[in-house]
Design a protein around this motif. Structure first.
Motif, mmCIF file in Angstrom:
data_model
loop_
_atom_site.group_PDB
_atom_site.id
_atom_site.type_symbol
_atom_site.label_atom_id
_atom_site.label_comp_id
_atom_site.label_asym_id
_atom_site.label_seq_id
_atom_site.Cartn_x
_atom_site.Cartn_y
_atom_site.Cartn_z
ATOM 1 N N THR A 152 0.688 -1.125 -0.196
ATOM 2 C CA THR A 152 -0.177 -0.083 0.030
ATOM 3 C C THR A 152 0.728 1.201 0.187
ATOM 4 O O THR A 152 2.053 1.313 0.306
ATOM 5 C CB THR A 152 -0.953 -0.069 1.255
ATOM 6 O OG1 THR A 152 -0.207 -0.159 2.336
ATOM 7 C CG2 THR A 152 -1.882 -0.981 1.213
ATOM 8 N N GLU A 153 0.376 2.413 -0.519
ATOM 9 C CA GLU A 153 1.005 3.707 -0.809
ATOM 10 C C GLU A 153 1.096 4.333 0.630
ATOM 11 O O GLU A 153 1.941 5.060 0.941
ATOM 12 C CB GLU A 153 0.326 4.535 -1.692
ATOM 13 C CG GLU A 153 0.536 3.806 -2.985
ATOM 14 C CD GLU A 153 -0.446 4.465 -4.314
ATOM 15 O OE1 GLU A 153 0.137 5.513 -4.801
ATOM 16 O OE2 GLU A 153 -1.508 4.448 -4.197
ATOM 17 N N MET A 209 -0.976 -5.212 -0.740
ATOM 18 C CA MET A 209 -1.916 -4.506 -1.598
ATOM 19 C C MET A 209 -3.166 -5.548 -1.674
ATOM 20 O O MET A 209 -2.906 -6.536 -2.017
ATOM 21 C CB MET A 209 -1.517 -3.973 -3.032
ATOM 22 C CG MET A 209 -1.075 -2.683 -3.171
ATOM 23 S SD MET A 209 -0.971 -2.219 -4.722
ATOM 24 C CE MET A 209 0.168 -0.794 -4.625
ATOM 25 N N SER A 210 -4.139 -5.236 -1.422
ATOM 26 C CA SER A 210 -5.649 -6.168 -1.635
ATOM 27 C C SER A 210 -6.041 -6.053 -2.896
ATOM 28 O O SER A 210 -5.335 -5.293 -3.942
ATOM 29 C CB SER A 210 -6.839 -5.677 -0.799
ATOM 30 O OG SER A 210 -6.912 -4.183 -1.347
ATOM 31 N N THR A 225 -7.454 -2.710 -3.876
ATOM 32 C CA THR A 225 -6.167 -1.595 -3.998
ATOM 33 C C THR A 225 -5.730 -1.914 -5.398
ATOM 34 O O THR A 225 -5.383 -0.843 -6.400
ATOM 35 C CB THR A 225 -5.265 -1.630 -3.151
ATOM 36 O OG1 THR A 225 -6.168 -1.556 -1.656
ATOM 37 C CG2 THR A 225 -4.676 -0.238 -3.255
#
Length: 280
Positions: free
Chosen positions: A196-197, A204-205, A208
């Motif tokens: 994630t960012e 990340m899902s 996302t």
């Protein structure tokens, strides 16, 4: 046995069999629709006529493909409960899916691919876009990949597909360059390939990953909305256009049946045009 109890036991068994979390999530949604319609009744009280009436009412506002998903879940659930001995007769045994016309998957031409490619703003966006396009992976497969899975020597990675089946896929030099830049700039210790960012940093899902591809798509300025599976279709179509044998494409995509891959033969406009020009 109540419908909710049957689902809990079915869910546990299918997890052991290797069903993906995404498949089970979708099946859970379908089961909730069943419970909303019938209530949490005893599963042995549901008849074939009950199921047909449920599907007739659902079919009034569903596309044939969506109705087909619903029927496949119902058949799977009742087949399992029958085989496990929870019901004496399977009321879903003779349910048939609606016939579907052959749909040509939507894809981007080689020219159209360049628009989103140019609109990637960060090494992460470039790496993610190039990875989807050059490997042809499913979004669920990408979500599971770890950094250590990447083999930069051979530009390859082992992915876990449907049913947890492993296969080796490959990525091009452009993808390798952006992956290295992305990984080199990261300061976290997370093992996953894409994180994630924003903090907290984590894997990340699927949602996302889908959001980021859509974000790139919105900047691209083309009329098509791009999603990860469209990049998979584009990967396969461009392989066909370049003359790759269907059995190789089938292996790279992780298709069990050759019929699934054969649809891409219909997408090969350039290749068919070349043959037409040669022989006519």
């Amino acid at each position: 046995m109540l419908l909710s109890e049957a689902w809990d036991k079915y869910h546990s068994d299918k997890r052991i069999e290797g069903y993906s979390s995404l498949t089970l999530k979708m099946y859970g949604f379908q089961c909730n629709l069943l419970k909303r319609y019938f209530g949490d009744i005893r599963i042995c009280d549901i008849t074939t006529e009950n199921l047909k009436q449920y599907l007739v009412e659902a079919g009034e506002h569903l596309k044939p493909s969506s109705l087909g998903h619903r029927i496949r879940f119902i058949r799977s659930l009742f087949k399992w409960t029958h085989e496990e001995g929870y019901i004496l007769k399977n009321p879903a045994a003779k349910l048939k899916e609606p016939k579907l016309g052959k749909r040509i998957p939507k894809f981007l031409t080689k020219h159209e691919i360049e628009h989103p490619r140019e609109r990637c703003h960060t090494p992460m966006e470039n790496a993610l876009f190039e990875f989807f396009y050059s490997t042809g992976c499913r979004i669920g497969e990408v979500a599971k990949i770890n950094r250590d899975d990447i083999n930069f020597t051979g530009n390859s990675v082992i992915v876990h597909g449907k049913g947890d089946k492993e296969r080796e896929v490959y990525f091009n030099i452009r993808c390798a360059i952006w992956l290295k830049r992305y990984l080199e700039e990261r300061e976290d210790n997370q093992p996953c390939l894409f994180v994630t960012e924003r903090k907290p940093i984590r894997r990340m899902s699927i949602d996302t990953l889908r959001h980021i591809v859509k974000r790139i798509s919105n900047r691209a300025g083309i009329k098509k909305t791009i999603h990860p599976h469209q990049l998979r279709h584009s990967f396969a179509t461009h392989l066909v256009d370049n003359g790759a044998p269907l059995e190789i494409i089938q292996s790279l995509l992780g298709h069990e049946k050759s019929e699934t891959t054969r649809i891409y033969a219909h997408l090969s406009g350039k290749l068919r045009h070349d043959f037409y020009s040669k022989y006519f």
